[in-house]
Design an enzyme around this catalytic site. Sequence first.
Site, short mmCIF file in Angstrom:
data_model
loop_
_atom_site.label_atom_id
_atom_site.label_comp_id
_atom_site.label_asym_id
_atom_site.label_seq_id
_atom_site.Cartn_x
_atom_site.Cartn_y
_atom_site.Cartn_z
N GLY A 14 9.11 34.63 -16.08
CA GLY A 14 9.38 35.03 -17.45
C GLY A 14 10.83 34.94 -17.87
N ASP A 143 2.17 20.44 -12.00
CA ASP A 143 1.54 19.49 -11.09
C ASP A 143 2.03 18.07 -11.36
OD1 ASP A 143 0.04 21.62 -10.03
OD2 ASP A 143 -1.48 21.37 -11.59
N HIS A 172 -5.75 23.62 -11.44
CA HIS A 172 -4.36 23.98 -11.14
C HIS A 172 -4.24 24.78 -9.85
CE1 HIS A 172 -0.16 24.61 -11.92
NE2 HIS A 172 -0.28 25.93 -12.09
#
Length: 334
Positions: A14, A143, A172
């Site tokens: 964050g 990815d 994912h």
Amino acid sequence: MVKAVVLGAAGGIGQPLSLLLKVNPQITELGLYDIVNTPGVAADLSHIATPAVVIGRLPPDDGMQAVLAGADLVVIPAGVPRKPGINGKIVMELATGIATVCPKAFVLVISNPVNSTVPIVAEVFKKHGVYNPKKLFGVTTLDVVRASTFVAEILQKPEEAPKVVVPVVGGHSGVTIVPLLSQSTHPLPGDLSGDAYAALVKRIQFGGDEVVKAKDGAGSATLSMAYAGAEFANKIIRAVKGERGIVAPSFVPLDADRDGATALGRAGVVDLEFFSSNVELGPEGVVKIHSLGRITSQEEELVKAAIPELRTNIKTGVDFVRAKYEAEEKNPRL
């Protein structure tokens, strides 16, 4: 005018994500929310001379509602690394806030496991009658970033990494991550086969483990994930402002584009409600979900291996929310 919100803004992902969004000149307001330290993070970022006005709030006194009010884009990195059950509860709570305060916002889910947390958000939105599959995204950009970096390393051209694009489809996590190396913009060496090919695929699939090991188990991929999240958020903003032809990978609800879902079905992606593929973006969100294109037999096997795991992950997220709602209906005090 663009208001972006980060839910989980004081955490390992964050904070750097909030920094990258603060320096994005397209963002005029940045809302930060977390259970600790958010006012401090907001104060720190507010000293950076960019257009975004920053506010940071904590849970007391309807802090989340204050931050979400008027949001155009909400990014969710909140949670605990590799704690699916805990993260499911956190994401469900945050999704409820979005559904009630800013249901028309674009929602970008980073919190893992994305294969389950995106379905969690979808179920919450359905419960509240505000579900729009075109505006819900699981961020799988990392990815692709990893695949591009690793291919550039193999080519011994690290300076080319920003130009290397390798489509990554599926999901994912682990085996659900399917790199389509045959479609790389920079072809791999002809002798990269067998064990070497398998090793590259595995490195892309389990790149997060590499980071955890390097950090001696004291952390996960936070900086690279923040970069990936900010990159995807920027593409959403550009699309909303009318830029055409923006394509990005994302784990999305397949009902966002029926034609795209049908094309994926012909490619063997069957009985799934969500899948990660290249997605064309527009002002209203998903314009088109791209099919897999021409893939090799090796890649076909990787897709086949991913589907059962994806199906299980998706069901886990859906069942989690439905069980919570059923429990609440039986006992309203919960």
